[in-house]
Write a protein that holds these residues in place. Structure first.
Motif, PDB file in Angstrom:
ATOM      1  N   VAL A 145       0.862  -1.182   0.000  1.00  0.00           N
ATOM      2  CA  VAL A 145       0.000   0.000   0.000  1.00  0.00           C
ATOM      3  C   VAL A 145       0.897   1.231   0.000  1.00  0.00           C
ATOM      4  O   VAL A 145       1.774   1.378   0.854  1.00  0.00           O
ATOM      5  CB  VAL A 145      -0.942  -0.001   1.221  1.00  0.00           C
ATOM      6  N   ASP A 163      -4.248   5.147   3.815  1.00  0.00           N
ATOM      7  CA  ASP A 163      -4.526   4.634   5.160  1.00  0.00           C
ATOM      8  C   ASP A 163      -4.142   3.167   5.273  1.00  0.00           C
ATOM      9  O   ASP A 163      -4.219   2.399   4.309  1.00  0.00           O
ATOM     10  CB  ASP A 163      -6.016   4.775   5.486  1.00  0.00           C
ATOM     11  N   ASP A 164      -3.747   2.765   6.493  1.00  0.00           N
ATOM     12  CA  ASP A 164      -3.409   1.368   6.732  1.00  0.00           C
ATOM     13  C   ASP A 164      -4.594   0.443   6.505  1.00  0.00           C
ATOM     14  O   ASP A 164      -4.420  -0.743   6.220  1.00  0.00           O
ATOM     15  CB  ASP A 164      -2.879   1.175   8.159  1.00  0.00           C
ATOM     16  N   ASP A 165      -5.812   0.975   6.627  1.00  0.00           N
ATOM     17  CA  ASP A 165      -6.993   0.141   6.415  1.00  0.00           C
ATOM     18  C   ASP A 165      -7.474   0.199   4.962  1.00  0.00           C
ATOM     19  O   ASP A 165      -8.628  -0.132   4.674  1.00  0.00           O
ATOM     20  CB  ASP A 165      -8.127   0.541   7.365  1.00  0.00           C
ATOM     21  N   PHE A 166      -6.598   0.572   4.033  1.00  0.00           N
ATOM     22  CA  PHE A 166      -7.015   0.666   2.639  1.00  0.00           C
ATOM     23  C   PHE A 166      -7.548  -0.660   2.098  1.00  0.00           C
ATOM     24  O   PHE A 166      -8.521  -0.660   1.322  1.00  0.00           O
ATOM     25  CB  PHE A 166      -5.881   1.190   1.759  1.00  0.00           C
ATOM     26  N   PRO A 167      -6.978  -1.825   2.459  1.00  0.00           N
ATOM     27  CA  PRO A 167      -7.595  -3.077   1.995  1.00  0.00           C
ATOM     28  C   PRO A 167      -9.060  -3.213   2.420  1.00  0.00           C
ATOM     29  O   PRO A 167      -9.895  -3.690   1.643  1.00  0.00           O
ATOM     30  CB  PRO A 167      -6.718  -4.156   2.635  1.00  0.00           C
ATOM     31  N   GLN A 168      -9.388  -2.784   3.651  1.00  0.00           N
ATOM     32  CA  GLN A 168     -10.790  -2.832   4.089  1.00  0.00           C
ATOM     33  C   GLN A 168     -11.638  -1.842   3.301  1.00  0.00           C
ATOM     34  O   GLN A 168     -12.809  -2.106   3.019  1.00  0.00           O
ATOM     35  CB  GLN A 168     -10.884  -2.548   5.586  1.00  0.00           C
ATOM     36  N   THR A 183      -0.863  -8.543   0.704  1.00  0.00           N
ATOM     37  CA  THR A 183      -0.186  -7.285   0.976  1.00  0.00           C
ATOM     38  C   THR A 183       0.828  -7.477   2.102  1.00  0.00           C
ATOM     39  O   THR A 183       1.113  -8.615   2.498  1.00  0.00           O
ATOM     40  CB  THR A 183      -1.214  -6.169   1.292  1.00  0.00           C
ATOM     41  N   ALA A 232      -0.285  -2.336   6.356  1.00  0.00           N
ATOM     42  CA  ALA A 232      -1.618  -2.697   5.869  1.00  0.00           C
ATOM     43  C   ALA A 232      -1.974  -4.129   6.256  1.00  0.00           C
ATOM     44  O   ALA A 232      -3.112  -4.419   6.650  1.00  0.00           O
ATOM     45  CB  ALA A 232      -1.695  -2.533   4.357  1.00  0.00           C
ATOM     46  N   HIS A 254      -2.621  -4.262  10.069  1.00  0.00           N
ATOM     47  CA  HIS A 254      -3.936  -3.713  10.413  1.00  0.00           C
ATOM     48  C   HIS A 254      -5.037  -4.704  10.054  1.00  0.00           C
ATOM     49  O   HIS A 254      -5.990  -4.889  10.819  1.00  0.00           O
ATOM     50  CB  HIS A 254      -4.160  -2.390   9.683  1.00  0.00           C
ATOM     51  N   LEU A 255      -4.916  -5.346   8.901  1.00  0.00           N
ATOM     52  CA  LEU A 255      -5.920  -6.312   8.480  1.00  0.00           C
ATOM     53  C   LEU A 255      -6.003  -7.476   9.469  1.00  0.00           C
ATOM     54  O   LEU A 255      -7.098  -7.944   9.801  1.00  0.00           O
ATOM     55  CB  LEU A 255      -5.578  -6.836   7.084  1.00  0.00           C
TER      56      LEU A 255
END
Length: 315
Positions: free
Chosen positions: A141, A146-151, A168, A172, A175-176
């Motif tokens: 990422v 943001d670290d929550d971009f996958p969400q 990833t 990121a 965080h996931l």
């Protein structure tokens, strides 16, 4: 067959070369480099095309290097959906020491994105996500997102009932794993990432499978695939556990092997293959990629030749 969209937030133009000996101090005169489009989702898309699948590669690109990346994708017959961002697309560089066979890999960070870049990407992803298909978010990422971009990507593709595959790393991934929210469909980790997340060594196949099912129980993913290096790969759901032993291949370069696994696995799933067979395709593609030089991926014939040697069993 379900449609596939790959997503690459931090792609690169990959250069790979070699020299008789890598040594500090003197100027080193390398051989002419091989140049390929790179980045996790880009390589996954390249793998899917090489195996005869249809895919759209959504890539964040900027500047002259971004234009070169798009030209390289076109040369490999990969349909690209360019999302233009402010920063210049990065380069990665790999040098193989011909004397020792060691490979030295250098990756520079992508330029920092801003909120406008992130919003543009999410909008493009939401529009391009194939209905009842698969989206593959693979690679790092980009700094600034943001670290929550996958969400956020998961939320963007959900209205089209699109299944999200995530491969990833770094913040990121952390965080996931720590705050998953809704589970992604497939999560892939390599051995190092899985051990860092587990906080201890995963010495056996059983250890990797137990950790994968722990992630599933915590709501991180419906399916977890984990690499175990040259040994092979595991795949688990809440109720099923598989291990696929990798065939022996003389190692030329490990660049892109994990991405090839992710691409081949996703293609097999999109074709309705059973989980154990999808795992075989992933392992065969990764193994064939390891046997190629530099940033090259496999040839389709090489994967098909290795497939019968990929022994998969319930574990």
């Amino acid at each position: 067959m379900s449609g596939i969209l790959t997503i690459t937030l931090n792609p690169a133009v990959d250069l790979a070369t070699s020299i008789e000996r890598v040594a500090a101090g003197p100027k080193l005169y390398c051989k002419a480099p091989r140049v390929d489009p790179g980045g996790g989702g880009v390589n996954a898309a390249r793998a899917i095309r090489k195996l005869g699948g249809q895919v759209t590669a959504l890539v964040a690109v900027g500047g002259a290097m971004g234009e070169q990346l798009l030209q390289l994708l076109a040369a490999e017959d990969v349909l690209a959906l360019a999302v233009h961002v402010a920063g210049e697309t990065r380069q990665s560089f790999a040098v193989t020491d011909e004397t020792t066979g060691e490979q030295f890999r250098f990756s520079v960070p992508g330029e920092t994105m801003d909120s406008a870049d992130g919003a543009r990407l999410l909008s493009a992803i939401a529009q391009a996500a194939p209905r009842d298909g698969y989206a593959v978010l693979s690679g790092g990422v980009t700094p600034g997102l943001d670290d929550d971009f996958p969400q956020q990507v998961l939320a963007a593709v959900a209205p089209r009932r699109c299944k999200l595959v995530v491969d990833t790393s770094k913040a990121a991934l952390a965080h996931l794993l720590a705050a998953p929210g809704k589970p992604v469909h497939v999560l892939r980790l390599d051995q190092r990432e899985a051990e860092q997340a587990a906080g201890h060594e995963l010495a056996t196949v059983a250890d990797s499978l137990a950790f994968a099912q722990d992630l599933i129980a915590r709501g991180v993913a419906d399916i977890v695939a984990g690499g175990r290096g040259a040994e092979g790969s595991v795949l688990a759901t809440r109720d099923q556990r598989f291990f696929c032993r990798a065939p022996y291949v003389e190692v030329q370069s490990k660049i892109g092997a994990g991405d090839a696994f992710t691409g081949a696995l996703t293609l097999a799933l999109s074709r309705g293959e059973a989980l154990d067979q999808a795992l075989r395709w992933g392992v065969a593609a990764a193994s064939a990629t390891v046997g190629t030089e530099g940033t090259a991926l496999f040839g389709r014939g090489e994967v098909e030749a290795l497939l019968p040697q990929c022994e998969v069993a319930a574990a």
